[in-house]
Scaffold this motif. Structure first.
Motif, PDB file in Angstrom:
ATOM      1  N   LEU A  31       0.841  -1.096  -0.087  1.00  0.00           N
ATOM      2  CA  LEU A  31       0.167  -0.212  -0.111  1.00  0.00           C
ATOM      3  C   LEU A  31       0.903   1.313   0.168  1.00  0.00           C
ATOM      4  N   ASN A  32       0.913   1.847  -1.148  1.00  0.00           N
ATOM      5  CA  ASN A  32       1.806   2.900  -1.420  1.00  0.00           C
ATOM      6  C   ASN A  32       3.368   2.812  -0.831  1.00  0.00           C
ATOM      7  N   GLY A  33       3.920   1.651  -0.934  1.00  0.00           N
ATOM      8  CA  GLY A  33       5.265   1.311  -0.566  1.00  0.00           C
ATOM      9  C   GLY A  33       5.591   0.596   0.870  1.00  0.00           C
ATOM     10  N   ILE A  34       4.254   0.666   1.372  1.00  0.00           N
ATOM     11  CA  ILE A  34       4.429  -0.016   2.855  1.00  0.00           C
ATOM     12  C   ILE A  34       3.587  -1.471   2.615  1.00  0.00           C
ATOM     13  N   TYR A  35       4.507  -2.348   3.299  1.00  0.00           N
ATOM     14  CA  TYR A  35       4.277  -3.803   3.135  1.00  0.00           C
ATOM     15  C   TYR A  35       3.474  -4.218   4.415  1.00  0.00           C
ATOM     16  N   ASN A  36       2.469  -4.855   4.493  1.00  0.00           N
ATOM     17  CA  ASN A  36       1.978  -5.392   5.563  1.00  0.00           C
ATOM     18  C   ASN A  36       0.887  -6.792   5.168  1.00  0.00           C
ATOM     19  N   PHE A  37       0.559  -7.400   6.295  1.00  0.00           N
ATOM     20  CA  PHE A  37      -0.162  -8.600   5.980  1.00  0.00           C
ATOM     21  C   PHE A  37      -1.472  -8.091   5.370  1.00  0.00           C
ATOM     22  N   LYS A  38      -2.053  -8.881   4.547  1.00  0.00           N
ATOM     23  CA  LYS A  38      -3.348  -8.254   3.825  1.00  0.00           C
ATOM     24  C   LYS A  38      -4.445  -8.259   4.429  1.00  0.00           C
ATOM     25  N   HIS A  39      -4.629  -9.275   5.263  1.00  0.00           N
ATOM     26  CA  HIS A  39      -5.627  -9.639   6.237  1.00  0.00           C
ATOM     27  C   HIS A  39      -5.224  -9.440   7.732  1.00  0.00           C
ATOM     28  N   ARG A  40      -6.004  -9.003   8.558  1.00  0.00           N
ATOM     29  CA  ARG A  40      -5.346  -8.893  10.081  1.00  0.00           C
ATOM     30  C   ARG A  40      -5.466 -10.270  10.513  1.00  0.00           C
ATOM     31  N   HIS A  41      -6.321 -11.356  10.147  1.00  0.00           N
ATOM     32  CA  HIS A  41      -6.395 -12.751  10.531  1.00  0.00           C
ATOM     33  C   HIS A  41      -4.916 -13.356  10.448  1.00  0.00           C
ATOM     34  N   LEU A  42      -4.457 -13.066   9.083  1.00  0.00           N
ATOM     35  CA  LEU A  42      -3.062 -13.526   8.982  1.00  0.00           C
ATOM     36  C   LEU A  42      -2.041 -13.174   9.923  1.00  0.00           C
ATOM     37  N   TYR A  43      -2.048 -11.988  10.230  1.00  0.00           N
ATOM     38  CA  TYR A  43      -1.043 -11.276  11.121  1.00  0.00           C
ATOM     39  C   TYR A  43      -1.095 -12.146  12.632  1.00  0.00           C
ATOM     40  N   TYR A  44      -2.599 -11.967  13.204  1.00  0.00           N
ATOM     41  CA  TYR A  44      -2.690 -12.920  14.652  1.00  0.00           C
ATOM     42  C   TYR A  44      -2.413 -14.223  14.343  1.00  0.00           C
ATOM     43  N   TYR A  45      -2.821 -14.859  13.333  1.00  0.00           N
ATOM     44  CA  TYR A  45      -2.159 -16.445  13.208  1.00  0.00           C
ATOM     45  C   TYR A  45      -0.824 -16.754  13.234  1.00  0.00           C
ATOM     46  N   PHE A  46       0.034 -15.935  12.496  1.00  0.00           N
ATOM     47  CA  PHE A  46       1.336 -15.954  12.409  1.00  0.00           C
ATOM     48  C   PHE A  46       2.117 -15.672  13.659  1.00  0.00           C
ATOM     49  N   VAL A  47       1.546 -14.738  14.230  1.00  0.00           N
ATOM     50  CA  VAL A  47       2.137 -14.388  15.611  1.00  0.00           C
ATOM     51  C   VAL A  47       2.186 -15.674  16.359  1.00  0.00           C
ATOM     52  N   ALA A  48       0.888 -16.072  16.344  1.00  0.00           N
ATOM     53  CA  ALA A  48       0.604 -17.260  17.418  1.00  0.00           C
ATOM     54  C   ALA A  48       1.233 -18.423  16.819  1.00  0.00           C
ATOM     55  N   LEU A  49       1.336 -18.777  15.793  1.00  0.00           N
ATOM     56  CA  LEU A  49       2.213 -19.635  15.173  1.00  0.00           C
ATOM     57  C   LEU A  49       3.687 -19.662  15.792  1.00  0.00           C
ATOM     58  N   TYR A  50       4.229 -18.408  15.579  1.00  0.00           N
ATOM     59  CA  TYR A  50       5.500 -18.178  16.039  1.00  0.00           C
ATOM     60  C   TYR A  50       5.656 -18.684  17.652  1.00  0.00           C
ATOM     61  N   LEU A  51       4.698 -18.249  18.545  1.00  0.00           N
ATOM     62  CA  LEU A  51       4.892 -18.425  20.016  1.00  0.00           C
ATOM     63  C   LEU A  51       4.632 -19.953  20.207  1.00  0.00           C
ATOM     64  N   LYS A  52       3.621 -20.649  19.499  1.00  0.00           N
ATOM     65  CA  LYS A  52       3.810 -21.999  19.394  1.00  0.00           C
ATOM     66  C   LYS A  52       5.105 -22.791  19.114  1.00  0.00           C
ATOM     67  N   ASN A  53       5.653 -22.387  18.106  1.00  0.00           N
ATOM     68  CA  ASN A  53       6.924 -23.027  17.679  1.00  0.00           C
ATOM     69  C   ASN A  53       8.081 -22.850  18.569  1.00  0.00           C
ATOM     70  N   ASN A  54       7.880 -21.807  19.362  1.00  0.00           N
ATOM     71  CA  ASN A  54       9.025 -21.400  20.353  1.00  0.00           C
ATOM     72  C   ASN A  54       8.475 -21.374  21.902  1.00  0.00           C
ATOM     73  N   MET A  55       7.427 -22.215  22.181  1.00  0.00           N
ATOM     74  CA  MET A  55       7.018 -22.529  23.412  1.00  0.00           C
ATOM     75  C   MET A  55       8.140 -22.699  24.623  1.00  0.00           C
ATOM     76  N   SER A  56       8.969 -23.441  24.240  1.00  0.00           N
ATOM     77  CA  SER A  56       9.988 -24.162  25.219  1.00  0.00           C
ATOM     78  C   SER A  56      11.070 -22.811  25.707  1.00  0.00           C
ATOM     79  N   GLU A  57      10.817 -21.724  24.825  1.00  0.00           N
ATOM     80  CA  GLU A  57      11.913 -20.711  25.313  1.00  0.00           C
ATOM     81  C   GLU A  57      11.309 -19.767  26.381  1.00  0.00           C
ATOM     82  N   ALA A  58      12.290 -19.553  27.167  1.00  0.00           N
ATOM     83  CA  ALA A  58      12.025 -18.482  28.344  1.00  0.00           C
ATOM     84  C   ALA A  58      11.244 -17.268  27.857  1.00  0.00           C
TER      85      ALA A  58
END
Length: 1015
Positions: free
Chosen positions: A661-688
């Motif tokens: 969007l005018n040279g600024i990049y972001n996730f197209k849909h908000r649910h994608l952003y939420y989903y992938f933040v949660a996926l990162y936390l899930k993938n790294n649950m063992s880290e303090a």
């Protein structure tokens, strides 16, 4: 000379009925002759079920009856000719060969699974052999098996279109499960009168086939004759200004409790018709029960008015273009709901653009004639273009649908040549020259994927140059960003005179209607029963919650995704889970990039890291250079060399996962952003460090972003320790709230000197109630921002902020437990539900205590003001009586507010935790069930989510608290709330209203019934 149509149906002749033919022939002949006032031609039409079991001997009984009836009529010298037309019904199928039935069942299964070959259909329809042998004797019509699904019989300049809907009937068939694939290629031209005949009403066909047949009947037929349901009916369907008259005939044989048939008299010369319905009880002659004595105008001939669509193109128009709905049996016309449009006025000073409601779009387009509609990804642009085409075509226009995405770029350069090739793909027997001979007022074009031409500016000029002089209605449809780029590059004068609109999505009423349509098409019995409204209500709550937190946009793809989950999976472990929909959308988006699982996993990891990078940097803005550097470093860190950073970014843009969007990049849909933040936390649950971030998320659930991330995290991990941390945080928050017993509020009502008005139940249909409530939701309600509201509360009232936040977390916990009904043992689910109950009790107490404090303050302060205000006393502006009246009204208003607080929180809690599949757990919760608060909440949950209405429990609780005015009114209102939104048998409703001393206003119901009767 008139033509008389004798419409019979569902005769069900058995061999044993041969002795009835004399009497039946006399009675029907006498009835028919009573309608004939001048010489007439008689056509007997039977819309199915001549026989009882499709046996040859049963048709012999009918022939005997028919000969006797026509002989009696002929002796009167009133009829100059006799003709016969019939279609088979389910009773005209011969199922006597059990071995063949087994084979036929297997063929039906194969056909239903997609093997829709004409040879298989022919084998399935062999059970109708006796019927077609009989029809050949009666009409000399000898048909090959391929032609028995649809055939035309022409009699006296009337064409009878005969649709064999019973070819795949079973002994115990169910609504919505019959197939009627249109194998024929119908191309009528200029008939004076067309009559469609089929046995089963359309609701017995699959949704897709019903929609196709409905379209064909509306397109070609002036009259439609049906049977099967043994009920007579007469009505007109007015589709886009063109009438189709429908007659449904009842069962005819006099051994039934009542027999009904129709006689239609047609004056073809003056284009008039009239009709009579005849009814007979078990004894006696047929009598007229519904008679149109004056001739009515005959529906105009439709065939000569419209171009004829090609069947393959017509089928394409009915396709549902959505990964969310892979079921191709759904009917497009019955499902589709127009979205709202916002008119874009660039020079609008106040920034408030006009909204075009979905139901007004057709009229809006016909008024302005040149419209450019743009919308975001997944906003339903392709479906909109198809619906606009179908509706314009139905109104008698000659539209052309040009989807530029289906056209090779080189062909767009010669636009006239492109149109020349498109017309024969959409219409029968017409080329460009013939098309241009149509009145220009009727010519219209829909250019879908208009932005495809963005690559070459000359193409835009070519399109505009051609369409402006040649079409009356011009509709451009494109993506939002692309249209902006077109206007910017071509100049402000481009598309001059074209009204620009943006797809805004579905309003609450339209969303509910869409979900309602889906459930009706997919439910087994297609009725608006208790289960129907239970699923609809749950889906509405889920959709509205997701919209409020900005998790989804109000576009059909998201709404349908959620309702599909409720409609298709009533027993799914995660019923109620909106995360299911987003998970599906994520996987669909990733599949666009690569079908390879390894590549998908690689991209998932990258997107999870990108999303979390944005999260921990407070959603940092990324331009292309920053995104490129991040991507390049990620690929290096993970030793990925088979794809470049530039290529990966391009693929993600193309797949609609990220946007520029005018040279600024972001996730197209908000649910994608939420989903992938949660996926990162899930993938790294063992880290303090991850555990620290999760703790911060829980401590900051006043932000909707954090709520949505947490929902996805629990969905992906099913980790109950996270839920325990959320519950601990919530318990700590509500620990300062003081509970209050609802029954104690009665003291305030006792102090009121005025008589408390009785509660009156306005007895209206459930559909009307729902429509009224949804129509009250304004655009402001839709744009309500929970986060902003909480920020304002933080400044003004931290106590109230805790109340609102507690309810938000309770909502989240309720959604979580419904997402994992089958994933966690009962003890864990009980802990969540108990926390939700306690939260509801504490919040109710907190709000009631605040209102009580306000009530006492207002009362005390007002009395003191009146006593101390000498000015008021001296000039006698307010008498003592008026003062008391004012105070009493103030008390009454606040007590009413207390009542609605209690009702609102009970309703909110029930919606948060209510589920039919959780019903066994509610009774086992460790709660103090002696408290009325708990009793009412349990009662309301059971009212709305149990299979049976808890009649005895409602009576017991009401009798127990009958003398407590505040409590008894709450019980009354809860029952009324239930009956307002859930259907109930009249007997049950009447018993409960009487038992609870609720007065009923039936005036509205009577007026609606009267109005339906008049119509």
């Amino acid at each position: 000379m008139h033509t008389t149509i004798l419409h019979l149906s569902d005769i069900h002749f058995k061999v044993a009925h041969s002795k009835l033919t004399d009497v039946l022939a006399q009675k029907i002949a006498r009835s028919v002759l009573s309608t004939i006032t001048s010489y007439s031609k008689l056509i007997t039409v039977v819309s199915g079920d001549i026989a009882f079991s499709g046996a040859k001997e049963e048709y012999d009984v009918f022939k005997d009856f028919y000969d006797k009836m026509t002989t009696l009529i002929n002796n009167s010298a009133k009829c100059t000719s006799f003709e016969f037309v019939a279609v088979p019904g389910n009773h005209d199928c011969d199922f006597s060969d059990k071995d063949q039935n087994v084979i036929r069942e297997a063929l039906l299964t194969s056909f239903a699974s997609g093997n829709k070959k004409i040879q298989i259909a022919n084998s399935i329809s062999k059970v109708q052999k006796n019927f077609f042998d009989f029809l050949k004797e009666m009409t000399s019509l000898d048909m090959a098996p391929d032609n028995r699904f649809f055939y035309i019989i022409e009699k006296h300049n009337i064409k009878f279109l005969c649709y064999n809907t019973a070819w795949c009937s079973k002994l115990h068939e169910q609504q919505g499960q019959l197939y009627f694939p249109i194998f024929h290629d119908l191309n009528l031209t200029s008939e004076d009168l067309v009559v469609g005949i089929h046995h089963h009403p359309l609701n017995w066909l699959t949704a897709e086939d019903a929609a196709s047949l409905k379209l064909e009947l509306d397109k070609h037929c002036n009259f439609v004759l049906t049977g099967h349901e043994h009920q007579t009916d007469f009505y007109e369907r007015n589709r886009d200004g063109e009438r189709t008259v429908h007659f449904e005939a009842g069962a005819i044989l006099e051994y039934r409790p009542q027999s009904i048939f129709n006689v239609i008299t047609i004056d073809t010369e003056n284009r008039k018709y009239k009709y009579v319905n005849f009814l007979s009880k078990k004894e006696g002659n047929f009598s007229e029960i519904n008679k149109q004595t004056n001739f009515l105008d005959l529906p105009d001939s439709k065939i000569s008015k419209k171009l004829s669509l090609r069947n393959d193109f017509s089928s394409k128009l009915l396709e549902l273009d959505s990964i969310i709905l892979p079921d191709k049996s759904l009917a497009f016309d019955s499902l589709y709901i127009y979205p709202n449009l916002e008119i874009i006025e660039l020079d609008k000073k106040d920034g408030q653009n006009e909204i075009v409601k979905g139901e007004e779009i057709g009229e809006f387009i016909r008024k302005h004639r040149k419209v450019a509609i743009h919308g975001a990804s997944n906003s339903g642009k392709t479906s909109l273009s198809r619906k606009l085409f179908r509706d314009l075509y139905g109104l008698g226009y000659a539209p052309i649908l040009l989807a530029l995405s289906d056209v090779k770029r080189t062909k767009i350069r010669d636009f006239e040549k492109l149109i020349t090739s498109i017309i024969p793909q959409e219409y029968h027997d017409i080329d460009l020259n013939k098309y241009m001979q149509i009145d220009i007022d009727k010519r219209c074009i829909i250019v879908d994927d208009f932005d495809i031409a963005e690559e070459n500016e000359e193409l835009f000029f070519e399109i505009e140059k051609y369409v402006n002089p040649n079409f009356n209605i011009i509709i451009y449809i494109s993506s939002t960003d692309a249209l902006e780029n077109v206007i910017e590059s071509m100049g402000s004068n481009y598309l001059n005179g074209v009204v620009r609109c943006e797809i805004k999505g579905l309003n609450p009423s339209a969303r509910s209607k869409l979900m309602e349509n889906y459930l009706l098409q997919t439910s087994a019995d297609r009725s608006k029963n208790r289960l129907f409204y239970d699923r609809l209500t749950q889906a509405e709550n889920t959709v509205n919650t997701a919209l409020k937190t900005k998790l989804i946009s109000p576009f059909p793809i998201y709404v349908l995704g959620i309702i599909r989950h409720f409609g298709d999976n009533p027993n799914n472990d995660s019923i109620g889970s909106n995360n299911f929909v987003y998970d599906l959308l994520v996987k669909y988006s990733l599949a666009k990039i690569s079908p390879n699982d390894a590549d998908v996993s690689t991209i998932e990891t990258y997107l999870a890291n990108l999303a979390f990078h944005k999260y921990k940097t407070n959603d940092k803005i990324l331009d292309y250079d920053l995104l490129f550097d991040f991507t390049k470093n990620h690929l290096l860190d993970y030793y990925i060399s088979h794809i470049s950073a530039r290529s990966l970014i391009e693929k993600l843009l193309e797949a609609g996962i990220i946007k520029d969007l005018n040279g600024i990049y972001n996730f197209k849909h908000r649910h994608l952003y939420y989903y992938f933040v949660a996926l990162y936390l899930k993938n790294n649950m063992s880290e303090a460090q991850t555990q620290i971030y999760i703790k911060k998320l829980i401590e900051n659930l006043d932000k909707s972003d954090n709520v949505n991330i947490m929902m996805f995290l629990v969905f992906l991990t099913k980790d109950f320790t996270i839920v325990e941390d959320i519950m601990s945080y919530l318990e700590k928050m509500i620990s300062n709230f003081k509970e209050k017993n609802i029954e104690d509020c009665n003291t305030h009502l006792i102090k009121l000197s005025e008589r408390i008005p009785d509660i009156i139940y306005d007895d209206k249909p459930v559909e009307n109630n729902r429509e009224h409530i949804l129509s009250q939701i304004t655009e402001d309600d839709e744009d309500y921002n929970d986060d902003k509201n909480l920020e304002n509360l933080e400044v003004r009232d931290k106590y109230l902020k805790q109340v609102v936040l507690s309810l938000r977390i309770m909502d989240m916990l309720g959604q979580i437990v419904k997402n994992h009904i089958g994933s966690w043992e009962g003890a864990k689910k009980s802990l969540i539900l108990e926390t939700c109950y306690r939260t509801s009790l504490k919040v109710t107490g907190a709000l009631l205590n605040v209102l009580e404090y306000i009530l006492e303050e207002i009362t005390t302060k007002s009395v003191e003001d009146f006593k101390n205000n000498e000015k008021i006393k001296d000039i006698n502006l307010i008498s003592v009586g008026k003062r008391n009246e004012l105070l009493n009204k103030t008390r009454g208003a606040i007590v009413s507010l207390m009542e609605y607080v209690c009702l609102g929180l009970i309703d909110k809690t029930a919606k948060s935790i209510g589920s039919n599949r959780l019903m066994p757990i509610y009774s086992k919760l460790n709660l103090d069930t002696t408290k009325l608060n708990i009793k009412l909440l349990n009662l309301y949950v059971r009212m709305n989510y149990n299979d049976r209405f808890p009649e005895a429990d409602v009576r017991d609780i009401y009798d127990q608290y009958k003398n407590n005015i505040f409590s008894s009114r709450l019980i009354q209102r809860l029952v009324i709330m239930h009956f307002t939104f859930y259907p109930a048998l009249p007997a049950l409703k009447n018993r409960m209203l009487d038992a609870l001393d609720i007065q009923v206003n039936r005036k509205n119901l009577y007026l609606q019934s009267l109005k339906r009767h008049e119509n």
